[in-house]
Motif scaffolding. Structure first.
Motif, PDB file in Angstrom:
ATOM      1  N   ALA A   1      22.092  -6.901  39.099  1.00  0.00           N
ATOM      2  CA  ALA A   1      22.678  -7.836  40.061  1.00  0.00           C
ATOM      3  C   ALA A   1      24.170  -8.055  39.806  1.00  0.00           C
ATOM      4  O   ALA A   1      24.870  -8.606  40.650  1.00  0.00           O
ATOM      5  CB  ALA A   1      21.933  -9.173  40.010  1.00  0.00           C
ATOM      6  N   ASN A   2      24.662  -7.602  38.645  1.00  0.00           N
ATOM      7  CA  ASN A   2      26.055  -7.818  38.277  1.00  0.00           C
ATOM      8  C   ASN A   2      26.571  -6.587  37.540  1.00  0.00           C
ATOM      9  O   ASN A   2      25.995  -6.193  36.524  1.00  0.00           O
ATOM     10  CB  ASN A   2      26.139  -9.068  37.392  1.00  0.00           C
ATOM     11  CG  ASN A   2      27.546  -9.369  36.921  1.00  0.00           C
ATOM     12  OD1 ASN A   2      28.122  -8.615  36.151  1.00  0.00           O
ATOM     13  ND2 ASN A   2      28.075 -10.485  37.383  1.00  0.00           N
TER      14      ASN A   2
ATOM     15  N   GLN B   1      15.338 -12.802  31.753  1.00  0.00           N
ATOM     16  CA  GLN B   1      15.611 -13.993  32.548  1.00  0.00           C
ATOM     17  C   GLN B   1      16.344 -13.677  33.845  1.00  0.00           C
ATOM     18  O   GLN B   1      16.225 -14.404  34.823  1.00  0.00           O
ATOM     19  CB  GLN B   1      16.405 -14.999  31.727  1.00  0.00           C
ATOM     20  CG  GLN B   1      15.598 -15.540  30.569  1.00  0.00           C
ATOM     21  CD  GLN B   1      16.294 -16.679  29.869  1.00  0.00           C
ATOM     22  OE1 GLN B   1      17.284 -17.207  30.357  1.00  0.00           O
ATOM     23  NE2 GLN B   1      15.769 -17.060  28.737  1.00  0.00           N
ATOM     24  N   ARG B   2      17.106 -12.597  33.838  1.00  0.00           N
ATOM     25  CA  ARG B   2      17.783 -12.170  35.063  1.00  0.00           C
ATOM     26  C   ARG B   2      17.972 -10.669  35.043  1.00  0.00           C
ATOM     27  O   ARG B   2      17.857 -10.034  34.002  1.00  0.00           O
ATOM     28  CB  ARG B   2      19.095 -12.906  35.284  1.00  0.00           C
ATOM     29  CG  ARG B   2      20.093 -12.794  34.216  1.00  0.00           C
ATOM     30  CD  ARG B   2      21.238 -13.820  34.434  1.00  0.00           C
ATOM     31  NE  ARG B   2      22.119 -13.807  33.300  1.00  0.00           N
ATOM     32  CZ  ARG B   2      23.203 -13.053  33.201  1.00  0.00           C
ATOM     33  NH1 ARG B   2      23.562 -12.293  34.204  1.00  0.00           N
ATOM     34  NH2 ARG B   2      23.937 -13.067  32.118  1.00  0.00           N
TER      35      ARG B   2
ATOM     36  N   ARG C   1       9.018  -7.868  37.231  1.00  0.00           N
ATOM     37  CA  ARG C   1      10.298  -8.578  37.300  1.00  0.00           C
ATOM     38  C   ARG C   1      11.157  -8.337  36.060  1.00  0.00           C
ATOM     39  O   ARG C   1      11.649  -9.281  35.419  1.00  0.00           O
ATOM     40  CB  ARG C   1      10.080 -10.063  37.531  1.00  0.00           C
ATOM     41  CG  ARG C   1       9.441 -10.354  38.858  1.00  0.00           C
ATOM     42  CD  ARG C   1       9.383 -11.843  39.135  1.00  0.00           C
ATOM     43  NE  ARG C   1       8.835 -12.066  40.451  1.00  0.00           N
ATOM     44  CZ  ARG C   1       7.651 -12.605  40.675  1.00  0.00           C
ATOM     45  NH1 ARG C   1       6.898 -12.975  39.669  1.00  0.00           N
ATOM     46  NH2 ARG C   1       7.229 -12.786  41.900  1.00  0.00           N
ATOM     47  N   SER C   2      11.313  -7.066  35.736  1.00  0.00           N
ATOM     48  CA  SER C   2      12.122  -6.677  34.588  1.00  0.00           C
ATOM     49  C   SER C   2      12.773  -5.340  34.883  1.00  0.00           C
ATOM     50  O   SER C   2      12.254  -4.534  35.637  1.00  0.00           O
ATOM     51  CB  SER C   2      11.254  -6.552  33.331  1.00  0.00           C
ATOM     52  OG  SER C   2      12.039  -6.171  32.226  1.00  0.00           O
TER      53      SER C   2
ATOM     54  N   ASP D   1      27.187  -6.990  33.812  1.00  0.00           N
ATOM     55  CA  ASP D   1      25.932  -7.048  33.062  1.00  0.00           C
ATOM     56  C   ASP D   1      25.350  -5.648  32.878  1.00  0.00           C
ATOM     57  O   ASP D   1      24.865  -5.301  31.800  1.00  0.00           O
ATOM     58  CB  ASP D   1      24.894  -7.929  33.771  1.00  0.00           C
ATOM     59  CG  ASP D   1      25.168  -9.413  33.626  1.00  0.00           C
ATOM     60  OD1 ASP D   1      26.019  -9.806  32.788  1.00  0.00           O
ATOM     61  OD2 ASP D   1      24.521 -10.197  34.347  1.00  0.00           O
TER      62      ASP D   1
END
Length: 90
Positions: free
Chosen positions: A29-30, A24-25, A63-64, A33
């Motif tokens: 990006a973090n 999902q994300r 997108r993974s 995470d």
């Protein structure tokens, strides 16, 4: 155009036939995470620049940041395959 759903990635030790793991994300990006997501490097998991670029391109298209061979989940970290836990990213 047919979307590529599988990829074969070859290390010095073996070839892996992998598919993308839906996410999902993106954990990259973090920082928090990423630390939860990435696990240890795969023994013998060094990737050539060509194989690393191929796998990263596949991950971007799907997108993974995780792929699986049906047994384990993997990501790319420092030009090497690393185990990962996509389930910790919600």
């Amino acid at each position: 155009m047919h979307k590529q759903t599988e990829i074969v990635v070859t290390t010095a030790v073996q070839a892996y036939k992998m598919t993308s793991v839906p996410m999902q994300r993106m954990p990259s990006a973090n920082c928090e995470d990423w630390v939860k997501f990435q696990r240890g490097h795969v023994p013998g998991g060094d990737l050539s620049k060509r194989e690393c670029d191929k796998l990263q391109s596949f991950m971007k298209r799907t997108r993974s940041e995780a792929v699986t061979d049906g047994h384990y989940n993997y990501t790319v970290a420092g030009g090497r395959l690393a185990y990962c836990e996509p389930g910790v990213i919600s």
